[in-house]
Design a protein around this motif. Structure first.
Motif, short mmCIF file in Angstrom:
data_model
loop_
_atom_site.label_atom_id
_atom_site.label_comp_id
_atom_site.label_asym_id
_atom_site.label_seq_id
_atom_site.Cartn_x
_atom_site.Cartn_y
_atom_site.Cartn_z
N PRO A 497 36.04 53.48 64.49
CA PRO A 497 34.78 53.99 63.92
C PRO A 497 34.93 55.57 63.33
O PRO A 497 35.83 56.16 64.18
N GLY A 498 34.45 55.90 62.51
CA GLY A 498 34.61 57.17 61.97
C GLY A 498 35.90 57.73 61.04
O GLY A 498 36.01 58.60 60.73
N SER A 499 36.52 56.54 60.79
CA SER A 499 37.72 56.50 59.94
C SER A 499 37.35 57.25 58.56
O SER A 499 36.30 56.49 57.99
N PRO A 500 38.03 58.05 57.94
CA PRO A 500 37.90 58.53 56.57
C PRO A 500 38.03 57.41 55.86
O PRO A 500 37.58 57.64 54.28
N LEU A 501 38.69 56.36 55.86
CA LEU A 501 38.80 55.17 54.98
C LEU A 501 37.39 54.35 54.69
O LEU A 501 37.72 53.78 53.50
N ARG A 502 36.80 54.39 55.70
CA ARG A 502 35.40 53.60 55.47
C ARG A 502 34.70 54.02 54.38
O ARG A 502 34.39 55.12 54.30
N ASN A 503 34.23 53.25 53.54
CA ASN A 503 33.54 53.55 52.20
C ASN A 503 33.99 54.66 51.38
O ASN A 503 33.24 55.17 50.30
N ALA A 504 35.29 54.85 51.36
CA ALA A 504 35.94 55.67 50.71
C ALA A 504 36.45 55.20 49.25
O ALA A 504 37.07 55.88 48.59
N GLY A 505 36.75 53.89 49.08
CA GLY A 505 37.21 53.35 48.19
C GLY A 505 36.27 53.42 46.89
O GLY A 505 35.18 53.50 46.99
N THR A 506 36.89 52.76 45.72
CA THR A 506 36.00 52.47 44.66
C THR A 506 36.07 51.14 44.34
O THR A 506 36.99 50.43 44.35
N ARG A 507 34.79 50.34 43.91
CA ARG A 507 34.83 48.88 43.50
C ARG A 507 35.32 48.77 42.25
O ARG A 507 34.91 49.61 41.18
N LEU A 508 36.10 47.83 42.14
CA LEU A 508 36.67 47.46 40.91
C LEU A 508 36.11 46.00 40.64
O LEU A 508 35.57 45.42 41.24
N ARG A 509 36.14 45.73 39.10
CA ARG A 509 35.69 44.55 38.57
C ARG A 509 36.53 43.32 39.35
O ARG A 509 37.72 43.66 39.33
N ALA A 510 35.86 42.40 39.51
CA ALA A 510 36.46 41.19 40.11
C ALA A 510 37.28 41.73 41.38
O ALA A 510 38.36 41.57 41.64
N HIS A 511 36.38 42.07 42.50
CA HIS A 511 37.20 42.89 43.73
C HIS A 511 37.43 41.93 44.51
O HIS A 511 38.37 41.93 45.60
N GLY A 512 36.91 40.73 44.64
CA GLY A 512 37.22 39.63 45.65
C GLY A 512 36.45 39.54 46.62
O GLY A 512 35.34 40.59 46.92
N SER A 513 36.11 38.43 47.38
CA SER A 513 34.89 38.13 48.29
C SER A 513 35.26 38.49 49.70
O SER A 513 34.41 38.74 50.81
N HIS A 514 36.87 38.53 50.13
CA HIS A 514 37.08 38.95 51.33
C HIS A 514 38.40 39.82 51.46
O HIS A 514 39.20 39.86 50.66
N ASP A 515 38.84 40.39 52.87
CA ASP A 515 39.95 41.11 53.09
C ASP A 515 40.97 40.57 53.58
O ASP A 515 40.91 39.22 53.66
N PHE A 516 42.00 41.17 53.92
CA PHE A 516 43.18 40.25 54.69
C PHE A 516 42.74 39.55 55.98
O PHE A 516 43.47 38.71 56.21
N ALA A 517 41.85 40.09 56.98
CA ALA A 517 41.30 39.61 58.10
C ALA A 517 40.26 38.62 57.72
O ALA A 517 39.69 38.13 58.75
N ALA A 518 40.04 38.20 56.50
CA ALA A 518 38.68 37.20 56.20
C ALA A 518 37.42 38.02 56.46
O ALA A 518 36.39 37.54 56.39
#
Length: 549
Positions: A497-518
């Protein structure tokens, strides 16, 4: 026993001879074929047999007899020669007694039809029956211009006195045949195949399948290789070759699935697919590929493949500084590498390769395009994270987590542009975490086609100047660097919680539906940096359904 092969019109092939004696022999054989038995003819050591189809045959090296009909376990055949002298038909089964061993090459004749194959399997209790070619033939199992074979539960070896070119465990070849389909290789143990470790003409390996031709376009449509163990093979583990990869006469293999195989101690490439479309390579484990002295090899390699999906694989301990855990491109397009875990490799995590080739009118000017590398985890890959070689184009590398430990000095992104400059390459939302030292090498002509957006860098890193959205503070991970063989410990790359990585990315076209951990990727304007999507500070955003791209 002397093997007689049949051609497609079911006439006998025999050496051309002259004189009345040879004519008499041929006439005698024909009379025997017509009148002695509708299915079997014998002349001295000559045995020819055609199965009517939908029949089960048994093979027992210990108690069988080649004079038996083979249709019951107590009436089993004894030798590979008996099997090899038979043309099988759709619905046939060849069952080999568990725990027995045969020496020589298994080359049964005939073809099934897609949906009604010919099956080779074991019967009885015990280990897989073994076929040992002993280096006396090019392969332990051969299928040539045949189709619709399901091969299950066999052990195959081919060890000669010294390594030789064109030596295989399993070899499937179609040439000037058209389309051949419905091949399944399941639960095989292929090992100790000492083909040449040198790359190029004559590469052998564990399971090799090839399509080629000069008069008839020829391809596979249906190749499943699943739950096989392949070890101690040279040069490659599982590999295909195609004579139809030139874009001016392109013909791709279809419906190829390579799944759940364990591949280890391979001189060259662990898995290499050539000339395939919509192939699936998933849930494989590749250990210690690239053991040959030349050092140019990959754990998993795509060459001249379109729309392939490489996912959920683990690749580790690939050897050679010029190696790669994952290598993609070389005249390929629209491929996706996702959810893979690579670790402890001597070379790079992922290499995207472009190489010049004549293109048909209207085609894109580069021959490796539109590759996506996303949501993978790389740990302690000493050769670097990403390598772009030659004129690759339109490649997007995003939301990967790359970690290197304190004893590693590596390169985050390297470009080799001597064969042509890459264009349209985007690196976005990646986490580069180093406890050692990481450099950046964008080639002799930096810029102009390589773009960095919203990546995170922690540790002693070179990084691009003026990158939009870059994060350089402590990413606040649970326990980085704790990944283990078998994907254990990877939750340590989740964000706190509080990581600077959260919500810090940019959404790309065709980003995918889930991450490495599903974890689902929320349908919103912001995504996290790295391979793991954590809970956001916006509950409404978390509640949104995942985008199905």
């Amino acid at each position: 026993m002397v093997e007689i092969a049949f051609n497609t019109d079911k006439t006998l092939d025999y050496p051309a001879q002259t004189g009345w004696l040879s004519l008499a022999v041929v006439l005698w054989l024909c009379v025997t074929w017509l009148f002695v038995s509708p299915a079997q003819a014998q002349f001295g050591d000559l045995v020819v047999f055609e199965s009517p189809g939908e029949t089960t045959y048994h093979l027992d090296a210990d108690t069988g007899n080649d004079e038996n009909p083979g249709t019951r376990p107590e009436l089993a055949w004894k030798s590979l020669t008996r099997v090899n002298a038979t043309r099988f038909a759709p619905g046939d089964k060849i069952l080999i007694k568990a725990g027995t061993a045969h020496h020589g090459r298994l080359w049964p004749k005939g073809s099934g039809v897609p949906g009604n194959p010919i099956t080779i399997d074991r019967y009885g209790e015990g280990p897989r029956p073994a076929i040992h070619a002993d280096g006396q033939t090019s392969e332990a199992l051969l299928l040539e211009n045949q189709q619709a074979w399901h091969i299950l539960n066999l052990e195959l070896t081919n060890t000669g006195d010294k390594p030789e070119a064109f030596r295989y465990g399993v070899h499937i070849l179609i040439e000037d045949m058209g389309t051949a389909g419905d091949f399944r290789l399941v639960n095989l143990h292929v090992h100790d195949v000492n083909g040449t470790p040198k790359p190029g003409l004559g590469e052998g390996g564990g399971i090799i399948w090839r399509n080629r031709g000069t008069t008839t376009p020829t391809r596979f449509d249906g190749m499943l290789i699943e739950r096989c163990v392949i070890e101690d093979c040279g040069r490659n583990g599982i590999a295909s070759e195609s004579g139809f990869t030139d874009r001016r006469r392109w013909l791709s293999n279809l419906n190829v699935v390579i799944s759940e195989n364990d591949i280890k101690r391979i001189a060259g490439d662990g898995i290499r697919l050539v000339g395939c479309e919509n192939a699936m390579i998933e849930y494989n484990r590749v250990q210690q590929a690239g053991g040959a002295p030349d050092g140019r090899a990959g754990g998993i390699v795509l060459q001249s493949c379109d729309n392939a999906l490489v996912q959920y694989n683990e690749v580790w301990q690939t050897q050679g500084k010029d190696s790669a855990a994952l290598r993609c491109g070389l005249n390929g397009r629209d491929n996706v590498l996702q959810f893979n875990y690579t670790h402890d490799n001597a070379g790079v995590f992922a290499e995207i390769v472009g190489a010049h080739q004549p293109m048909p009118a209207g085609a894109r000017p580069t021959d490796s395009a539109s590759t996506a590398v996303r949501y993978n985890v790389s740990q302690d890959d000493a050769g670097g994270a990403f390598l772009i070689t030659g004129p690759a184009a339109d490649t997007v590398v995003y939301n990967n987590t790359v970690y290197t430990g304190p004893d590693i000095t590596t390169t985050t992104v390297a470009v080799r542009d001597t064969a042509g400059r890459p264009t349209g390459i985007i690196f976005a939302n990646n986490l580069f975490y180093t406890a050692g030292r990481a450099t950046l090498d964008l080639g002799e002509t930096p810029g102009h086609g390589i773009h960095f957006l919203h990546n995170a860098y922690f540790g002693l890193h070179d990084r691009p100047d003026n990158e939009p959205g870059a994060v350089t503070t402590d990413p606040a991970l649970v326990a980085p660097g704790q990944g283990q063989e078998g994907r254990g410990g990877l939750d340590g790359y989740q964000t706190l919680p509080g990581s600077p990585l959260r919500n810090a990315g940019t959404r790309l076209r065709a980003h995918g539906s889930h991450d490495f951990a599903a974890n689902p990727i929320p349908h919103g304007q912001k995504v996290d940096i790295g391979a793991f999507q954590g809970p956001s500070d916006n509950p409404e955003q978390d509640a949104q359904p995942a985008r199905q791209d």
